[in-house]
Design a protein around this motif. Structure first.
Motif, mmCIF file in Angstrom:
data_model
loop_
_atom_site.group_PDB
_atom_site.id
_atom_site.type_symbol
_atom_site.label_atom_id
_atom_site.label_comp_id
_atom_site.label_asym_id
_atom_site.label_seq_id
_atom_site.Cartn_x
_atom_site.Cartn_y
_atom_site.Cartn_z
ATOM 1 N N PRO A 102 0.826 -1.212 0.000
ATOM 2 C CA PRO A 102 0.000 0.000 0.000
ATOM 3 C C PRO A 102 0.860 1.261 0.000
ATOM 4 O O PRO A 102 2.060 1.222 0.297
ATOM 5 C CB PRO A 102 -0.802 -0.122 1.304
ATOM 6 C CG PRO A 102 -0.702 -1.550 1.707
ATOM 7 C CD PRO A 102 0.618 -2.026 1.198
ATOM 8 N N PRO A 103 0.256 2.411 -0.315
ATOM 9 C CA PRO A 103 0.986 3.681 -0.242
ATOM 10 C C PRO A 103 1.466 3.955 1.184
ATOM 11 O O PRO A 103 0.874 3.486 2.153
ATOM 12 C CB PRO A 103 -0.066 4.719 -0.668
ATOM 13 C CG PRO A 103 -1.115 3.949 -1.377
ATOM 14 C CD PRO A 103 -1.136 2.589 -0.776
ATOM 15 N N SER A 104 2.552 4.700 1.286
ATOM 16 C CA SER A 104 3.100 5.130 2.584
ATOM 17 C C SER A 104 3.426 3.953 3.502
ATOM 18 O O SER A 104 3.304 4.048 4.722
ATOM 19 C CB SER A 104 2.130 6.089 3.288
ATOM 20 O OG SER A 104 1.909 7.244 2.513
ATOM 21 N N THR A 105 3.853 2.840 2.921
ATOM 22 C CA THR A 105 4.279 1.693 3.733
ATOM 23 C C THR A 105 5.719 1.900 4.183
ATOM 24 O O THR A 105 6.610 2.099 3.364
ATOM 25 C CB THR A 105 4.180 0.383 2.929
ATOM 26 O OG1 THR A 105 2.813 0.138 2.610
ATOM 27 C CG2 THR A 105 4.729 -0.788 3.724
ATOM 28 N N ARG A 106 5.948 1.842 5.484
ATOM 29 C CA ARG A 106 7.306 2.009 5.992
ATOM 30 C C ARG A 106 8.137 0.775 5.670
ATOM 31 O O ARG A 106 7.692 -0.363 5.842
ATOM 32 C CB ARG A 106 7.282 2.250 7.498
ATOM 33 C CG ARG A 106 6.791 3.641 7.891
ATOM 34 C CD ARG A 106 6.867 3.829 9.380
ATOM 35 N NE ARG A 106 5.958 2.929 10.072
ATOM 36 C CZ ARG A 106 6.238 2.306 11.223
ATOM 37 N NH1 ARG A 106 7.415 2.460 11.761
ATOM 38 N NH2 ARG A 106 5.365 1.534 11.793
ATOM 39 N N LEU A 107 9.365 1.004 5.234
ATOM 40 C CA LEU A 107 10.248 -0.107 4.885
ATOM 41 C C LEU A 107 10.603 -0.938 6.113
ATOM 42 O O LEU A 107 10.909 -2.127 5.999
ATOM 43 C CB LEU A 107 11.522 0.420 4.221
ATOM 44 C CG LEU A 107 11.322 1.207 2.926
ATOM 45 C CD1 LEU A 107 12.673 1.532 2.294
ATOM 46 C CD2 LEU A 107 10.457 0.448 1.938
ATOM 47 N N SER A 108 10.555 -0.325 7.293
ATOM 48 C CA SER A 108 10.855 -1.068 8.515
ATOM 49 C C SER A 108 9.817 -2.168 8.753
ATOM 50 O O SER A 108 10.154 -3.241 9.271
ATOM 51 C CB SER A 108 10.894 -0.112 9.714
ATOM 52 O OG SER A 108 9.665 0.584 9.851
ATOM 53 N N LEU A 109 8.554 -1.916 8.381
ATOM 54 C CA LEU A 109 7.527 -2.953 8.515
ATOM 55 C C LEU A 109 7.812 -4.115 7.571
ATOM 56 O O LEU A 109 7.642 -5.282 7.931
ATOM 57 C CB LEU A 109 6.140 -2.375 8.217
ATOM 58 C CG LEU A 109 5.619 -1.267 9.136
ATOM 59 C CD1 LEU A 109 4.203 -0.879 8.711
ATOM 60 C CD2 LEU A 109 5.639 -1.706 10.586
ATOM 61 N N VAL A 110 8.256 -3.791 6.349
ATOM 62 C CA VAL A 110 8.566 -4.836 5.369
ATOM 63 C C VAL A 110 9.765 -5.655 5.831
ATOM 64 O O VAL A 110 9.772 -6.890 5.719
ATOM 65 C CB VAL A 110 8.833 -4.208 3.993
ATOM 66 C CG1 VAL A 110 9.221 -5.284 2.978
ATOM 67 C CG2 VAL A 110 7.619 -3.438 3.508
ATOM 68 N N SER A 111 10.791 -4.986 6.366
ATOM 69 C CA SER A 111 11.970 -5.716 6.833
ATOM 70 C C SER A 111 11.596 -6.668 7.966
ATOM 71 O O SER A 111 12.112 -7.788 8.052
ATOM 72 C CB SER A 111 13.061 -4.739 7.287
ATOM 73 O OG SER A 111 12.679 -4.041 8.460
ATOM 74 N N SER A 112 10.683 -6.239 8.843
ATOM 75 C CA SER A 112 10.223 -7.123 9.927
ATOM 76 C C SER A 112 9.442 -8.310 9.368
ATOM 77 O O SER A 112 9.580 -9.439 9.851
ATOM 78 C CB SER A 112 9.344 -6.341 10.902
ATOM 79 O OG SER A 112 10.068 -5.286 11.516
ATOM 80 N N ALA A 113 8.644 -8.066 8.344
ATOM 81 C CA ALA A 113 7.813 -9.133 7.770
ATOM 82 C C ALA A 113 8.643 -10.218 7.120
ATOM 83 O O ALA A 113 8.297 -11.406 7.192
ATOM 84 C CB ALA A 113 6.823 -8.541 6.769
ATOM 85 N N VAL A 114 9.742 -9.831 6.454
ATOM 86 C CA VAL A 114 10.544 -10.824 5.723
ATOM 87 C C VAL A 114 11.767 -11.278 6.516
ATOM 88 O O VAL A 114 12.507 -12.156 6.072
ATOM 89 C CB VAL A 114 10.991 -10.265 4.357
ATOM 90 C CG1 VAL A 114 9.799 -9.901 3.511
ATOM 91 C CG2 VAL A 114 11.920 -9.065 4.527
ATOM 92 N N GLY A 115 11.998 -10.681 7.690
ATOM 93 C CA GLY A 115 13.125 -11.082 8.516
ATOM 94 C C GLY A 115 14.466 -10.655 7.959
ATOM 95 O O GLY A 115 15.464 -11.381 8.090
#
Length: 641
Positions: free
Chosen positions: A358-371
């Motif tokens: 989604p728009p305005s997704t923080r990259l820190s959330l993605v890094s946590s999701a993929v480890g």
């Protein structure tokens, strides 16, 4: 949420090119909720208009801030230093004085070592005098004496050409086997990272694969490279050319730094130059110096032979060197075993999976999701400037480490929901600083910066949704924040227009009349007139400027203060005289002198009178130089002020 899961490899590179067909979409996550979908359908058209306005204002603000940044950072980025250091070595190594036989001789670039110069002397009859250079020929010169090596180099095609006997090309063979060898070796190692992307794109566009060496010479294969001329990325596009070639460049995204999209743009631009000039030496010279310069030189010297034009000094020094530099680097790299570079181990290729977020997704959330480490996500997405995907209505194709799509699908929605429950968002308005946002939510600016990856003093991009931790809400009380309305003094001439509504704009550090005019949609000259400003002087932060906007103008995206929230007072008015009289009568009230006693410190005195040490120093000039107190010393204080 739609996912695109693709591992990048040399075989499927074509499918990964953004904008090309053939992407395989996998619907791996639950669709948006019915409530979210209904909200999108019910959105007012004014929201779209506001979003469009924010985009325009953000681009204008980005250009203004980028220009200011470039003016203050003329040396280029750290990632460009390799290119600059090589150019410095090049300047020293190529500094020769050439004396020719005959009046028609034009100096041209020659190698700095006697080994190659002796060959050139035998071939061309030139005599050279060298300055501050070694008398010993490097390995490259000795290799040129070997008939088998000469034949191999002569048979090596570069851009479809096999005639490499130009003195400048021979000079660069020496240079890249001598002083420039260490840098070239590093670039060959880094070339393995992006070679699959670049080569597949060049093949797809029907271009020579040797154009990969243009990226080598331009940036050393660094997506983050920024030159002193503000050219950026693998292919060193300036903003105007990048946008002309369809790259997005704004406060959120700079696609010149995207290795995939910038390579497609570079391939299309090189195609245009080749179609225009009909030869690769001319096209590369135009890529470096500009098509206008190349066309002008062709007309001036009445020739379309690049080497002939160079001999007439018809181009800039850098452009005359550019083509032989690319050819020389290509010859060495394509004959790595001859030059002792065949044992170089390349870096890992640029591999990734693609997912839609989604728009305005923080990259820190993605890094946590993929480890994965946050830095890994940033390196895979060098075009993102804010630590988040851009705002707006559309999803964003984000790169994640290869093979982590399954983890992403399993974890992202939950992590996003959990973090959403712990945070609220704040959409940044034009003219709004981190400090102002902190005042609105009573959250310390340092907390906001840490939560959103902002550096101290960095203005958040207009329209970006900042994360505000719920736990921090209401925990910060700005010092000196008064509950009474702020008094703003205005010019003696009042401006009234029944069709316009007055607001006040708080000037931020770095603001200019031009940027304010763009962002607020008004004429900068009007701002000057309304506030008795000097148009040539710098705006100081903290000023409150009155502006007038149409009554029907939407101001949700502007950080403006309504007239009802302040106390505007016209200079010279009765209210102003009353204010001055009040200040005069109150001056001196509570003023007293404190005599320092043995063992007292500034902190103890400040605490006793309920003031700050900073105020004590402001009231007493002698204290600004030293904190040391002497017994019996008198200090001026204003208790409780």
């Amino acid at each position: 949420m739609m996912m695109i899961n693709m591992k990048f490899s040399h075989a499927n590179a074509r499918r990964l090119m953004i904008g090309l067909s053939g992407l395989v979409a996998l619907s791996l996550a639950a669709p948006a909720s019915a409530q979210e979908s209904q909200t999108r359908r019910d959105a007012s058209p004014s929201v779209d208009a506001a979003a469009e306005w924010i985009s325009v204002a953000a681009t204008a603000g980005f250009d203004a801030s980028a220009e200011a940044f470039e003016a203050q950072n003329e040396s280029g980025s750290d990632d460009y230093k390799e290119v600059q250091e090589l150019e410095k070595l090049e300047e020293e190594a190529m500094h020769t004085v050439v004396i020719g036989h005959g009046t028609d001789f034009d100096p041209e670039l020659l190698a700095p070592f006697h080994g190659t110069l002796s060959l050139i002397h035998a071939d061309l009859g030139y005599l050279s005098a060298l300055h501050r250079l070694s008398e010993t020929a490097p390995t490259g010169s000795a290799l040129l004496d070997r008939p088998d090596v000469q034949k191999r180099l002569a048979d090596t095609k570069v851009l479809g050409l096999t005639q490499h006997d130009q003195a400048a090309v021979r000079a660069y063979l020496d240079f890249f086997d001598g002083r420039g060898k260490r840098t070239l070796a590093g670039w060959i190692r880094r070339m393995h990272v992006f070679a699959p992307i670049i080569l597949e794109t060049l093949r797809d566009k029907g271009l020579p694969e040797d154009l990969i060496y243009v990226a080598m010479i331009e940036s050393g294969f660094s997506p983050w490279a920024r030159s002193p001329a503000a050219a950026v990325g693998l292919w060193q596009f300036i903003r105007s050319t990048g946008r002309y070639m369809g790259l997005r460049i704004d406060a959120y995204v700079d696609e010149r730094r995207d290795p995939v999209k910038s390579t497609i743009a570079a391939a299309e631009y090189l195609t245009y130059l080749y179609d225009k000039f009909g030869s690769w030496p001319l096209a590369l010279a135009a890529y470096n110096g500009g098509p206008g310069l190349m066309a002008k030189s062709i007309r001036k010297y009445n020739s379309n032979d690049y080497w002939y034009i160079c001999r007439q000094n018809g181009l800039y020094d850098e452009t005359r060197r550019y083509v032989p530099k690319v050819i020389g680097a290509a010859l060495v790299a394509k004959n790595a075993d001859v030059f002792g570079l065949d044992m170089i181990k390349g870096h890992a290729p640029f591999e990734f999976d693609l997912v839609e977020v989604p728009p305005s997704t923080r990259l820190s959330l993605v890094s946590s999701a993929v480890g994965a480490e946050l830095d890994t996500i940033k390196k895979l997405n060098p075009a993102l400037l804010t630590g988040a995907t851009p705002p707006g209505k559309d999803t964003y194709s984000l790169r994640i480490p290869v093979g982590t799509t399954k983890k992403f699908v399993q974890n992202f929605d939950k992590i996003r929901l959990d973090n959403g429950a712990e945070h609220i968002t704040h959409r940044v308005r034009f003219g709004e600083s981190v400090e102002m946002i902190g005042e609105t939510h009573r959250v310390a600016p340092r907390v906001l910066r840490a939560a959103n990856g902002l550096k101290k003093g960095q203005m958040p991009p207009i329209g970006q949704e900042l994360i505000v931790p719920k736990k921090a809400l209401g925990t910060w009380n700005p010092r000196g924040k008064s509950s009474s309305k702020k008094v703003i003094l205005l010019p003696s001439v009042e401006y009234k227009n029944p069709k316009l509504k007055r607001y006040f704009y708080r000037v931020q550090s770095g603001d200019t009349l031009k940027a304010m005019g763009r962002g607020l949609g008004i004429n900068p000259a009007d701002i000057t007139l309304w506030n008795h400003l000097d148009p040539n002087a710098a705006l100081q932060s903290g000023l409150y400027l009155q502006i007038f906007l149409p009554e029907d103008r939407a101001t949700d995206s502007l950080a403006l203060t309504a007239e009802s929230e302040v106390t505007p007072i016209v200079i010279g008015s009765a209210a102003h005289k009353k204010l001055k009289a009040k200040k005069t009568s109150s001056s001196g009230r509570g003023r007293r002198w404190h005599r320092v006693r043995s063992g007292e410190s500034l902190w103890l005195i400040a605490r006793r009178y309920k003031v700050t040490v900073k105020k004590l120093k402001r009231w007493n000039r002698s204290l600004r130089r030293s904190n040391t107190l002497q017994p019996g010393q008198k200090i001026l204080v204003y208790p409780g002020r």
